[in-house]
Design a protein around this motif. Structure first.
Motif, mmCIF file in Angstrom:
data_model
loop_
_atom_site.group_PDB
_atom_site.id
_atom_site.type_symbol
_atom_site.label_atom_id
_atom_site.label_comp_id
_atom_site.label_asym_id
_atom_site.label_seq_id
_atom_site.Cartn_x
_atom_site.Cartn_y
_atom_site.Cartn_z
ATOM 1 N N HIS A 464 0.834 -1.207 0.000
ATOM 2 C CA HIS A 464 0.000 0.000 0.000
ATOM 3 C C HIS A 464 0.870 1.259 0.000
ATOM 4 C CE1 HIS A 464 -3.488 2.485 0.702
ATOM 5 N NE2 HIS A 464 -2.920 3.025 1.768
ATOM 6 N N LEU A 465 1.960 1.231 0.742
ATOM 7 C CA LEU A 465 2.880 2.380 0.765
ATOM 8 C C LEU A 465 3.452 2.636 -0.625
ATOM 9 C CD1 LEU A 465 4.850 1.847 4.112
ATOM 10 C CD2 LEU A 465 3.293 3.724 3.581
ATOM 11 N N SER A 466 3.776 1.565 -1.325
ATOM 12 C CA SER A 466 4.326 1.710 -2.677
ATOM 13 C C SER A 466 3.296 2.313 -3.625
ATOM 14 C CB SER A 466 4.783 0.344 -3.205
ATOM 15 O OG SER A 466 5.837 -0.161 -2.429
ATOM 16 N N VAL A 467 2.031 1.851 -3.488
ATOM 17 C CA VAL A 467 0.952 2.382 -4.338
ATOM 18 C C VAL A 467 0.721 3.857 -4.035
ATOM 19 C CG1 VAL A 467 -1.521 2.255 -4.826
ATOM 20 C CG2 VAL A 467 -0.184 0.152 -4.595
ATOM 21 N N GLU A 468 0.677 4.202 -2.736
ATOM 22 C CA GLU A 468 0.489 5.601 -2.333
ATOM 23 C C GLU A 468 1.614 6.477 -2.857
ATOM 24 O OE1 GLU A 468 0.044 5.847 1.913
ATOM 25 O OE2 GLU A 468 -2.122 6.078 1.732
ATOM 26 N N GLU A 469 2.812 5.951 -2.770
ATOM 27 C CA GLU A 469 3.992 6.695 -3.214
ATOM 28 C C GLU A 469 3.926 6.967 -4.710
ATOM 29 O OE1 GLU A 469 8.244 5.058 -3.235
ATOM 30 O OE2 GLU A 469 8.014 5.901 -1.228
ATOM 31 N N ASN A 470 3.522 5.955 -5.472
ATOM 32 C CA ASN A 470 3.416 6.124 -6.924
ATOM 33 C C ASN A 470 2.313 7.121 -7.283
ATOM 34 O OD1 ASN A 470 5.497 4.376 -7.654
ATOM 35 N ND2 ASN A 470 4.172 2.580 -7.551
ATOM 36 N N THR A 471 1.177 7.061 -6.546
ATOM 37 C CA THR A 471 0.077 8.004 -6.770
ATOM 38 C C THR A 471 0.534 9.430 -6.486
ATOM 39 O OG1 THR A 471 -1.536 6.320 -6.122
ATOM 40 C CG2 THR A 471 -2.295 8.587 -6.122
ATOM 41 N N TYR A 472 1.258 9.592 -5.376
ATOM 42 C CA TYR A 472 1.786 10.887 -4.968
ATOM 43 C C TYR A 472 2.747 11.431 -6.026
ATOM 44 C CZ TYR A 472 4.078 14.269 -1.828
ATOM 45 O OH TYR A 472 4.578 15.405 -1.251
ATOM 46 N N LYS A 473 3.633 10.552 -6.514
ATOM 47 C CA LYS A 473 4.596 10.953 -7.547
ATOM 48 C C LYS A 473 3.866 11.420 -8.811
ATOM 49 C CE LYS A 473 7.979 8.095 -8.381
ATOM 50 N NZ LYS A 473 8.691 6.792 -8.539
ATOM 51 N N THR A 474 2.816 10.688 -9.175
ATOM 52 C CA THR A 474 2.046 11.036 -10.380
ATOM 53 C C THR A 474 1.374 12.391 -10.232
ATOM 54 O OG1 THR A 474 1.629 8.685 -10.801
ATOM 55 C CG2 THR A 474 0.203 10.263 -11.914
ATOM 56 N N LYS A 475 0.795 12.647 -9.043
ATOM 57 C CA LYS A 475 0.115 13.923 -8.801
ATOM 58 C C LYS A 475 1.098 15.090 -8.870
ATOM 59 C CE LYS A 475 -3.785 12.303 -6.034
ATOM 60 N NZ LYS A 475 -4.430 12.311 -4.707
ATOM 61 N N VAL A 476 2.254 14.911 -8.252
ATOM 62 C CA VAL A 476 3.271 15.970 -8.270
ATOM 63 C C VAL A 476 3.728 16.222 -9.700
ATOM 64 C CG1 VAL A 476 5.608 16.584 -7.550
ATOM 65 C CG2 VAL A 476 4.046 15.558 -5.906
ATOM 66 N N ALA A 477 3.990 15.149 -10.450
ATOM 67 C CA ALA A 477 4.456 15.287 -11.834
ATOM 68 C C ALA A 477 3.406 15.983 -12.700
ATOM 69 C CB ALA A 477 4.790 13.907 -12.402
ATOM 70 N N SER A 478 2.127 15.640 -12.499
ATOM 71 C CA SER A 478 1.045 16.256 -13.280
ATOM 72 C C SER A 478 0.926 17.743 -12.975
ATOM 73 C CB SER A 478 -0.289 15.563 -12.974
ATOM 74 O OG SER A 478 -0.248 14.211 -13.340
ATOM 75 N N ALA A 479 1.055 18.094 -11.682
ATOM 76 C CA ALA A 479 0.967 19.502 -11.274
ATOM 77 C C ALA A 479 2.124 20.296 -11.870
ATOM 78 C CB ALA A 479 0.968 19.610 -9.752
ATOM 79 N N ILE A 480 3.315 19.709 -11.864
ATOM 80 C CA ILE A 480 4.489 20.389 -12.429
ATOM 81 C C ILE A 480 4.310 20.585 -13.924
ATOM 82 C CG2 ILE A 480 6.948 20.093 -12.969
ATOM 83 C CD1 ILE A 480 7.246 18.729 -10.238
ATOM 84 N N GLU A 481 3.838 19.547 -14.605
ATOM 85 C CA GLU A 481 3.638 19.629 -16.052
ATOM 86 C C GLU A 481 2.631 20.726 -16.399
ATOM 87 O OE1 GLU A 481 2.338 16.756 -19.822
ATOM 88 O OE2 GLU A 481 2.221 16.010 -17.758
ATOM 89 N N LEU A 482 1.533 20.794 -15.616
ATOM 90 C CA LEU A 482 0.509 21.810 -15.843
ATOM 91 C C LEU A 482 1.071 23.216 -15.647
ATOM 92 C CD1 LEU A 482 -2.498 22.734 -16.140
ATOM 93 C CD2 LEU A 482 -2.665 22.486 -13.668
#
Length: 536
Positions: A464-482
């Motif tokens: 679950h920690l790994s899944v949360e971490e990947n979700t968090y990474k995706t959100k940060v990357a999407s915000a940066i891209e935007l």
């Protein structure tokens, strides 16, 4: 497995109910029984279903809570079939129903069944619904328009007879709980009378507003709230100290003909049957009935008071300039939307509440330049982008360090569980061969099972920690891209504002607070990083 949707609707406004508001054929319970029985008799439909009931909502539009929930469930794949009693339950808007049956539902892969119309969309795959069904929908649409005309005619008869069909009476009146007639509120009525007296003396709306605030007379909303009339309250977002009389309130009271003892009804009318959009009625379309309730002022006093403000300049409205932050900028003190004052290259924004209430408000009377506001927003966006970049680097470093450790730990737990399960089987074999007693076997089995369960829980936690971490990474990357993509324009665009800015609170030109609309996880991360920088 996807389920069936049973949609039920009933509305008095549509004429769904007959004499004395009773019509068993259209009742919700009757619809439910019909649809459930239909479902049970069909072998080609699943037994499971979700029920959606809009009781008291018109069929002339699709602004119904349960209908909207049903369509959202269709989009997310929770349902694959919609079943209704007849087309009129689904809707009475001929064009709208046609759009759903021929375009929207087929695109979503939804089967539609109307029991009483003997209609099943599976029989019309690749074809239109057919002339008979189109005529049936058209009849429903015309029926709604006819009912709407009859309801309007009935209302006008009541209005002409002096019957009030609205909700709350205007400030200064109360509604008698037994007769429903208006009676003068002994306290609020005096406040209304004082406003008219001041206007008759020649005072303008600003002077009357100052008088009401100096005398600490509560506003209509505050008065009603203090007297337990909570449904007549005011904007709860407004700080208590800023609940003040303004020129608009004074003008509204002075323009209400009802204070002469008359009823004025039909002031607004919908632009179309079922539409929530209304427009102001022409004077001749309103129904005015005189001498219906006690008057607070005479007609002569009303006309005299109104004449004193008739030629005063009304407060200006928002500017027409295309402004990306329009609707987002609010006064930091009273939280009301600020007004754009156009003046060429140096457009400014000011708090209308301060302008209307003057010295009684604690809001700033400073008009802040749009360039200053946009500068603060641009700087805040740059700071957020910088922080997100730092967070992304931090995430990558920690992820690389933890990934190997976590995988190694998971592998160890898997191997240990395999050994524990093997040992549990060995203990069973020992018990089966009579080597150990049943009591000892059960004890050992429980101990080994507990260890397996603990290991399994830990494995799930690590995963679950790994899944949360990947979700968090995706959100940060999407915000940066935007942010990175939009800020390449080197100006605050409408797209950038819509995606990132929730509200901009302006206290004065030196203190401007920007509230972002990122989700909670990102905002907590940004705030945590900012806090860490300050402490450092």
């Amino acid at each position: 497995m996807r389920k069936n949707a049973l949609y039920l609707r009933l509305s008095l406004a549509d004429g769904d109910l007959g004499k004395n508001n009773k019509d068993e054929s259209n009742s919700v319970e009757n619809q439910r029984t019909l649809l459930v029985n239909f479902l049970q008799d069909r072998d080609d439909l699943a037994d499971e279903y979700i029920e959606y009931v809009d009781d008291g909502y018109t069929g002339t539009n699709f602004e119904r809570p349960e209908f909207k929930r049903m369509i959202e469930d269709a989009k997310t794949g929770k349902i694959d079939t919609i079943i209704v009693k007849d087309f009129s339950r689904f809707g009475r808007d001929y064009i709208g129903v046609g759009d759903y049956l021929e375009q929207i539902l087929p695109i979503l892969g939804i089967r539609f069944i109307s029991v009483n119309n003997n209609y099943d969309s599976n029989d019309y795959l690749g074809k239109t619904m057919g002339m008979d069904m189109a005529i049936h929908n058209l009849v429903n649409n015309l029926y709604s328009k006819d009912i709407s005309k009859k309801i309007k005619s009935a209302l006008r008869v009541k209005w002409k007879n002096g019957q009030w069909t609205g909700g709350k009476p205007p400030f200064g009146y109360l509604r008698d709980t037994e007769t429903g007639e208006w009676v003068i509120d002994p306290v609020a009525g005096k406040y209304v009378r004082a406003i008219f007296d001041k206007a008759i003396e020649g005072c303008n709306t600003t002077q009357i507003m100052y008088y009401m605030n100096e005398q600490k007379i509560p506003t209509p909303g505050k008065y009603n709230k203090e007297n337990g009339l909570t449904h007549y309250g005011y904007n709860q977002k407004l700080p208590e100290t800023e609940v003040l009389w303004d020129c608009g309130m004074i003008r509204t009271i002075l323009c209400r003909y009802e204070y002469t003892g008359a009823l004025v009804q039909g002031k607004r009318q919908s632009v179309a049957v079922g539409s929530k959009i209304t427009r102001k009625s022409k004077y001749g379309d309103m129904v005015i009935t005189k001498n219906v309730h006690p008057a607070i002022v005479s007609e002569e006093e009303y006309e005299l008071a109104k004449a004193t403000i008739m030629f005063m300049n009304k407060p200006g409205y928002r500017g027409t300039r295309k402004f990306a932050l329009k609707g987002k900028v609010r006064c930091g003190n009273c939280r009301r939307s600020m007004v754009l004052m156009e003046s060429g290259a140096n457009d400014k924004m000011y708090c209308p509440h301060k302008k209307l209430t003057g010295k009684f408000s604690k809001c700033s009377d400073e008009a802040v330049s749009v360039m200053i506001i946009e500068g603060h927003v641009w700087y805040a966006l740059q700071q957020v982008l910088y922080i997100l970049d730092m967070i992304q680097e931090d995430i990558e470093e920690k992820a690389n360090a933890l990934d190997g450790v976590r995988k190694k730990k998971l592998k160890q737990l898997e191997l240990e569980n395999d050994k524990l399960k093997s040992e549990r089987m060995r203990q069973y074999e020992a018990y089966a061969e009579g080597i150990i007693t049943k009591e000892k076997y059960l004890l050992m089995k429980q101990q080994l099972t507990d260890k397996v369960n603990r290991n399994q829980t830990e494995m799930e936690r690590l995963t679950h920690l790994s899944v949360e971490e990947n979700t968090y990474k995706t959100k940060v990357a999407s915000a940066i891209e935007l942010l990175d993509g939009e800020m390449q324009h080197e100006k605050i665009t409408q797209e950038l504002v819509d995606a990132t800015i929730d509200t901009v609170y302006v206290y004065d030109k030196k203190r401007i607070e920007v509230v972002f609309k990122f989700d909670d996880i990102l905002m907590r991360a940004i705030e945590k990083y900012q806090k860490g920088e300050k402490e450092a």
